[in-house]
Design a protein around this motif. Structure first.
Motif, PDB file in Angstrom:
ATOM      1  N   ARG A 176       0.842  -1.178   0.000  1.00 29.87           N
ATOM      2  CA  ARG A 176       0.000   0.000   0.000  1.00 29.87           C
ATOM      3  C   ARG A 176       0.895   1.252   0.000  1.00 29.87           C
ATOM      4  NH1 ARG A 176      -3.867  -0.778   4.501  1.00 29.87           N
ATOM      5  NH2 ARG A 176      -5.069  -1.992   2.995  1.00 29.87           N
ATOM      6  N   GLU A 177       0.512   2.249  -0.786  1.00 29.65           N
ATOM      7  CA  GLU A 177       1.313   3.464  -0.871  1.00 29.65           C
ATOM      8  C   GLU A 177       0.435   4.692  -0.691  1.00 29.65           C
ATOM      9  OE1 GLU A 177       2.973   4.475  -4.670  1.00 29.65           O
ATOM     10  OE2 GLU A 177       1.216   3.807  -5.791  1.00 29.65           O
ATOM     11  N   LEU A 178       1.046   5.740  -0.169  1.00 27.57           N
ATOM     12  CA  LEU A 178       0.371   7.024   0.003  1.00 27.57           C
ATOM     13  C   LEU A 178       0.282   7.725  -1.354  1.00 27.57           C
ATOM     14  CD1 LEU A 178      -0.733   9.328   1.825  1.00 27.57           C
ATOM     15  CD2 LEU A 178       1.646  10.058   2.119  1.00 27.57           C
ATOM     16  N   VAL A 179      -0.904   8.200  -1.667  1.00 30.02           N
ATOM     17  CA  VAL A 179      -1.125   8.871  -2.948  1.00 30.02           C
ATOM     18  C   VAL A 179      -1.277  10.374  -2.758  1.00 30.02           C
ATOM     19  CG1 VAL A 179      -2.676   9.078  -4.925  1.00 30.02           C
ATOM     20  CG2 VAL A 179      -2.235   6.827  -3.913  1.00 30.02           C
ATOM     21  N   ALA A 180      -2.113  10.781  -1.793  1.00 31.52           N
ATOM     22  CA  ALA A 180      -2.410  12.193  -1.603  1.00 31.52           C
ATOM     23  C   ALA A 180      -2.834  12.423  -0.166  1.00 31.52           C
ATOM     24  CB  ALA A 180      -3.522  12.639  -2.549  1.00 31.52           C
ATOM     25  N   ALA A 181      -2.484  13.586   0.364  1.00 33.58           N
ATOM     26  CA  ALA A 181      -2.844  13.914   1.739  1.00 33.58           C
ATOM     27  C   ALA A 181      -3.235  15.381   1.826  1.00 33.58           C
ATOM     28  CB  ALA A 181      -1.685  13.614   2.680  1.00 33.58           C
ATOM     29  N   ILE A 182      -4.049  15.683   2.850  1.00 30.13           N
ATOM     30  CA  ILE A 182      -4.517  17.052   3.029  1.00 30.13           C
ATOM     31  C   ILE A 182      -4.580  17.354   4.520  1.00 30.13           C
ATOM     32  CG2 ILE A 182      -6.947  16.314   2.912  1.00 30.13           C
ATOM     33  CD1 ILE A 182      -7.527  19.021   1.496  1.00 30.13           C
ATOM     34  N   THR A 183      -4.144  18.539   4.895  1.00 29.86           N
ATOM     35  CA  THR A 183      -4.137  18.909   6.300  1.00 29.86           C
ATOM     36  C   THR A 183      -5.554  19.177   6.793  1.00 29.86           C
ATOM     37  OG1 THR A 183      -3.797  21.237   5.763  1.00 29.86           O
ATOM     38  CG2 THR A 183      -1.830  19.912   6.130  1.00 29.86           C
ATOM     39  N   SER A 184      -5.677  19.271   8.111  1.00 29.11           N
ATOM     40  CA  SER A 184      -7.001  19.419   8.704  1.00 29.11           C
ATOM     41  C   SER A 184      -7.576  20.809   8.531  1.00 29.11           C
ATOM     42  CB  SER A 184      -6.945  19.081  10.192  1.00 29.11           C
ATOM     43  OG  SER A 184      -6.026  19.944  10.843  1.00 29.11           O
ATOM     44  N   GLU A 185      -6.754  21.818   8.709  1.00 25.28           N
ATOM     45  CA  GLU A 185      -7.280  23.182   8.750  1.00 25.28           C
ATOM     46  C   GLU A 185      -6.977  23.987   7.498  1.00 25.28           C
ATOM     47  OE1 GLU A 185      -5.843  24.969  12.310  1.00 25.28           O
ATOM     48  OE2 GLU A 185      -7.003  23.673  13.627  1.00 25.28           O
ATOM     49  N   SER A 186      -5.727  24.085   7.163  1.00 26.33           N
ATOM     50  CA  SER A 186      -5.353  24.950   6.052  1.00 26.33           C
ATOM     51  C   SER A 186      -5.694  24.350   4.702  1.00 26.33           C
ATOM     52  CB  SER A 186      -3.858  25.267   6.100  1.00 26.33           C
ATOM     53  OG  SER A 186      -3.099  24.103   5.837  1.00 26.33           O
ATOM     54  N   GLY A 187      -5.867  23.046   4.688  1.00 29.63           N
ATOM     55  CA  GLY A 187      -6.160  22.394   3.424  1.00 29.63           C
ATOM     56  C   GLY A 187      -4.956  22.260   2.519  1.00 29.63           C
ATOM     57  N   ALA A 188      -3.776  22.446   3.090  1.00 31.97           N
ATOM     58  CA  ALA A 188      -2.571  22.218   2.299  1.00 31.97           C
ATOM     59  C   ALA A 188      -2.518  20.766   1.880  1.00 31.97           C
ATOM     60  CB  ALA A 188      -1.340  22.586   3.121  1.00 31.97           C
ATOM     61  N   THR A 189      -2.007  20.519   0.690  1.00 28.78           N
ATOM     62  CA  THR A 189      -2.026  19.161   0.146  1.00 28.78           C
ATOM     63  C   THR A 189      -0.633  18.663  -0.204  1.00 28.78           C
ATOM     64  OG1 THR A 189      -2.373  19.966  -2.103  1.00 28.78           O
ATOM     65  CG2 THR A 189      -4.335  19.511  -0.787  1.00 28.78           C
ATOM     66  N   TRP A 190      -0.556  17.353  -0.277  1.00 30.35           N
ATOM     67  CA  TRP A 190       0.662  16.656  -0.713  1.00 30.35           C
ATOM     68  C   TRP A 190       0.237  15.590  -1.708  1.00 30.35           C
ATOM     69  CZ3 TRP A 190       2.091  11.604  -0.903  1.00 30.35           C
ATOM     70  CH2 TRP A 190       3.443  11.326  -1.109  1.00 30.35           C
ATOM     71  N   LEU A 191       0.979  15.452  -2.790  1.00 33.32           N
ATOM     72  CA  LEU A 191       0.701  14.441  -3.797  1.00 33.32           C
ATOM     73  C   LEU A 191       1.983  13.692  -4.119  1.00 33.32           C
ATOM     74  CD1 LEU A 191      -1.404  16.649  -6.226  1.00 33.32           C
ATOM     75  CD2 LEU A 191      -2.314  14.812  -4.792  1.00 33.32           C
ATOM     76  N   THR A 192       1.882  12.398  -4.285  1.00 37.78           N
ATOM     77  CA  THR A 192       3.039  11.653  -4.729  1.00 37.78           C
ATOM     78  C   THR A 192       3.389  12.058  -6.152  1.00 37.78           C
ATOM     79  OG1 THR A 192       4.014   9.443  -4.736  1.00 37.78           O
ATOM     80  CG2 THR A 192       1.815   9.643  -5.680  1.00 37.78           C
ATOM     81  N   ALA A 193       4.644  11.939  -6.506  1.00 35.97           N
ATOM     82  CA  ALA A 193       5.132  12.501  -7.768  1.00 35.97           C
ATOM     83  C   ALA A 193       4.374  11.981  -8.987  1.00 35.97           C
ATOM     84  CB  ALA A 193       6.622  12.229  -7.910  1.00 35.97           C
ATOM     85  N   SER A 194       4.015  10.706  -8.961  1.00 34.81           N
ATOM     86  CA  SER A 194       3.419  10.103 -10.148  1.00 34.81           C
ATOM     87  C   SER A 194       2.014  10.618 -10.460  1.00 34.81           C
ATOM     88  CB  SER A 194       3.385   8.582 -10.000  1.00 34.81           C
ATOM     89  OG  SER A 194       2.555   8.205  -8.915  1.00 34.81           O
ATOM     90  N   VAL A 195       1.379  11.302  -9.511  1.00 33.06           N
ATOM     91  CA  VAL A 195       0.021  11.784  -9.756  1.00 33.06           C
ATOM     92  C   VAL A 195      -0.062  13.306  -9.802  1.00 33.06           C
ATOM     93  CG1 VAL A 195      -0.886   9.724  -8.613  1.00 33.06           C
ATOM     94  CG2 VAL A 195      -0.779  11.879  -7.339  1.00 33.06           C
TER      95      VAL A 195
END
Length: 122
Positions: free
Chosen positions: A44-63
């Protein structure tokens, strides 16, 4: 905690899907949330994440440039908009969350939902 993923399906290469994750049993707005995926025979791999308040996001490079993660705290729902899908995106997609950003990035959860299958045909 209950997490119910939906929105998966079979699409052709280049197509789009929007996944949803309905959360209950937690204070959704306090939690960082993420999408993970597991392809057959792979971890299993992490694809995308989002913070609770600011809504800042993280995406893995391939997406990056193809997927967008968002949340609606009023509806206790997490979304993953997936565009320009590729066969290598084929996997079961899961959501999960934690009060700690680090825990979300590590993805070491004891409990998971049933996931939603995404299949991209070539």
């Amino acid at each position: 905690v209950q997490l119910v993923e939906s929105g998966g399906g079979l699409v052709q290469t280049g197509g789009s899907l929007t996944l949803s994750c309905a959360a209950s049993g937690i204070t959704f707005s306090d939690n960082a949330m993420a999408w993970y995926r597991q392809a057959p025979g792979k971890q299993r791999e992490l694809v995308a994440a989002i913070t609770s308040e600011s809504g800042a996001t993280w995406l893995t490079a391939s997406v990056k440039g193809r997927f967008t993660v968002s949340r609606d705290n009023a509806k206790n729902t997490l979304y993953l908009q997936m565009n320009r899908l590729r066969p290598e995106d084929t996997a079961v997609y899961y959501c999960n969350g934690d009060l700690r950003w680090g825990a979300v990035m590590e993805g070491l959860f004891d409990s998971w939902g049933q996931g939603t299958q995404v299949t991209v045909s070539s």
